[in-house]
Design a protein around this motif. Structure first.
Motif, short mmCIF file in Angstrom:
data_model
loop_
_atom_site.label_atom_id
_atom_site.label_comp_id
_atom_site.label_asym_id
_atom_site.label_seq_id
_atom_site.Cartn_x
_atom_site.Cartn_y
_atom_site.Cartn_z
N THR A 10 -1.54 -0.30 2.38
CA THR A 10 -2.86 0.35 2.70
C THR A 10 -3.97 -0.08 1.90
O THR A 10 -3.85 -0.04 0.60
CB THR A 10 -2.88 1.90 2.69
OG1 THR A 10 -1.78 2.15 3.92
CG2 THR A 10 -3.98 2.57 3.29
N GLY A 12 -7.57 0.76 0.18
CA GLY A 12 -8.54 1.82 0.06
C GLY A 12 -9.76 1.32 -0.32
O GLY A 12 -9.88 0.45 -1.41
N ILE A 33 -5.49 -6.86 8.21
CA ILE A 33 -5.11 -5.61 7.86
C ILE A 33 -5.67 -4.85 9.03
O ILE A 33 -6.93 -4.94 8.88
CB ILE A 33 -5.41 -4.92 6.55
CG1 ILE A 33 -5.23 -5.76 5.50
CG2 ILE A 33 -5.01 -3.73 6.27
CD1 ILE A 33 -5.85 -5.44 4.11
N ARG A 37 -4.87 0.87 8.54
CA ARG A 37 -4.17 0.85 7.39
C ARG A 37 -5.48 0.71 6.40
O ARG A 37 -4.94 0.31 5.22
CB ARG A 37 -3.30 -0.44 7.33
CG ARG A 37 -1.99 -0.13 7.96
CD ARG A 37 -0.85 -1.25 7.87
NE ARG A 37 -1.19 -2.10 6.68
CZ ARG A 37 -1.08 -3.37 6.95
NH1 ARG A 37 -0.83 -3.94 8.32
NH2 ARG A 37 -1.12 -4.35 5.90
N MET A 38 -6.40 1.17 6.72
CA MET A 38 -7.56 1.18 5.68
C MET A 38 -8.10 2.67 5.65
O MET A 38 -7.90 3.50 6.25
CB MET A 38 -8.90 0.43 5.82
CG MET A 38 -8.58 -0.98 6.08
SD MET A 38 -10.00 -2.11 6.55
CE MET A 38 -9.22 -3.36 7.33
N ARG A 39 -8.41 2.93 4.33
CA ARG A 39 -8.95 4.50 3.92
C ARG A 39 -10.30 3.82 3.00
O ARG A 39 -10.60 3.22 2.47
CB ARG A 39 -7.94 5.18 2.83
CG ARG A 39 -6.62 5.32 3.40
CD ARG A 39 -6.65 6.12 4.80
NE ARG A 39 -5.21 6.24 5.11
CZ ARG A 39 -4.72 5.95 6.11
NH1 ARG A 39 -5.29 4.67 6.61
NH2 ARG A 39 -3.27 6.09 6.34
N VAL A 56 -11.41 3.31 10.43
CA VAL A 56 -10.72 3.51 9.35
C VAL A 56 -10.93 5.26 8.83
O VAL A 56 -11.95 5.89 9.29
CB VAL A 56 -11.68 2.88 8.02
CG1 VAL A 56 -11.24 3.20 6.76
CG2 VAL A 56 -11.56 1.36 8.47
N LYS A 57 -9.87 5.73 8.15
CA LYS A 57 -9.86 7.12 8.03
C LYS A 57 -10.70 7.16 6.67
O LYS A 57 -10.55 6.70 5.82
CB LYS A 57 -8.36 7.49 7.55
CG LYS A 57 -7.30 7.70 8.68
CD LYS A 57 -6.26 8.22 8.48
CE LYS A 57 -5.30 8.58 9.47
NZ LYS A 57 -3.91 9.07 8.94
N GLU A 68 -3.38 7.49 -1.02
CA GLU A 68 -2.82 6.92 0.25
C GLU A 68 -2.86 5.43 0.38
O GLU A 68 -2.40 4.80 1.19
CB GLU A 68 -3.41 7.56 1.67
CG GLU A 68 -3.53 9.11 1.84
CD GLU A 68 -4.00 9.38 3.22
OE1 GLU A 68 -4.34 8.53 4.07
OE2 GLU A 68 -4.00 10.59 3.14
N SER A 69 -3.39 4.90 -0.91
CA SER A 69 -3.42 3.54 -0.90
C SER A 69 -2.75 2.76 -1.81
O SER A 69 -2.45 3.26 -2.78
CB SER A 69 -4.91 2.96 -0.92
OG SER A 69 -5.79 3.53 -0.02
N GLU A 70 -2.23 1.58 -1.71
CA GLU A 70 -1.60 0.69 -2.67
C GLU A 70 -2.42 -0.30 -3.25
O GLU A 70 -2.60 -0.68 -4.40
CB GLU A 70 -0.42 -0.21 -1.82
CG GLU A 70 0.81 0.76 -1.43
CD GLU A 70 0.48 1.45 -0.38
OE1 GLU A 70 0.81 2.55 -0.31
OE2 GLU A 70 0.01 0.76 0.80
#
Length: 272
Positions: A10, A12, A33, A37-39, A56-57, A68-70
């Motif tokens: 994810t 971010g 992506i 799968r983005m924040r 995007v959330k 929530e992100s790597e």
């Protein structure tokens, strides 16, 4: 040893400004992506709404995005990046790759603020907004080759990206970072010249913009030295040579060289 980032990572964004939006749009459009799968985090409701409309959330909490992100892109303004990074330091584990696009912020400072060296610093430019960016990255102590490839994939979706030593980034800032402004000034001046020669303003501006676009594409695609390409346009005693002579009288080349070096020097001053 750094834990590899999973393929289904994810992405971010801390800060949901125009550059972050350009990157998010480019990555989503490339299919690398999906937006799901983005924040993104931003205090501005309008900017959150823009990202939400992309799929995007979006949150008003930076911590939520980091959790929530790597891969996290620090896309806040340079004057607040230290404060933001310090606040998030407890959440920046070594499993997370942190990417900074904050101008003038050095890796050694980022490492102190973030708490580890799994960092990549990127200097993008505004043509990323239309997928034609020129970006340069440099790697922190703990960033891996796989991290480099991942970031290259992200920024490659909004233009081209190169890897260089951090000591070169002031020069990069002076050339590609500030360079679009020099070209906009040239386009404006060329259009003014067209108007002075009797062209309607709209036509003059369109011709100037397309001429710069076409010349750049020709230089990239042919790969010939710019001097050779110039010579192919300039016939003996012709109109182009008359124009070039005026540019040389005004010190055109020297002024561009001075602009790049002055901007690079200023970048160095701001980062110290």
């Amino acid at each position: 040893m750094a834990v590899p980032i999973s393929e289904a990572f994810t992405l971010g964004f801390i800060g949901a400004g125009k550059m972050a939006e350009a990157i998010a749009r480019g990555v989503a459009a490339s299919g690398k992506i999906p937006a799901a799968r983005m924040r993104a985090a931003d205090l501005n409701e309008d900017r959150r709404r823009v990202f939400s409309e992309l799929g995007v959330k979006a949150f008003d909490s930076n911590v939520k995005v980091v959790e929530e992100s790597e891969v996290i892109i620090l896309s806040v303004k340079p004057q607040v990046v230290k404060k933001v990074a310090y606040e998030l330091k407890p959440f920046f584990t070594k499993e997370k790759l942190v990417v900074s696009i904050a101008a003038g912020t050095k890796l050694k400072d980022l490492q102190e603020w973030v708490g580890h060296g799994r960092l990549i610093r990127v200097m993008p430019n505004t043509p990323c907004l239309v997928g034609k960016g020129a970006s340069v990255m440099c790697l922190g102590d703990m960033a891996t080759h796989e991290d480099e490839k991942l970031v290259s994939s992200i920024f490659g979706s909004v233009g081209k990206i190169w890897t260089a030593d951090e000591k070169l980034l002031d020069g990069v800032t002076g050339l590609s970072g500030s360079g679009p402004a020099y070209i906009f000034l040239a386009i404006e001046a060329m259009a003014d010249g067209g108007v002075a020669a009797g062209l309607p303003r709209e036509l003059a501006l369109s011709l100037a913009s397309q001429t710069v676009l076409g010349a750049a594409a020709l230089a990239i695609e042919k790969g010939d030295h710019p001097g050779q390409l110039k010579d192919e346009v300039a016939s003996p005693a012709g109109t182009t040579m008359a124009g070039i002579c005026e540019l040389e009288k005004g010190g055109f080349r020297g002024l561009l060289i001075s602009a790049v070096t002055a901007a690079a020097k200023r970048s160095q001053e701001l980062s110290n």
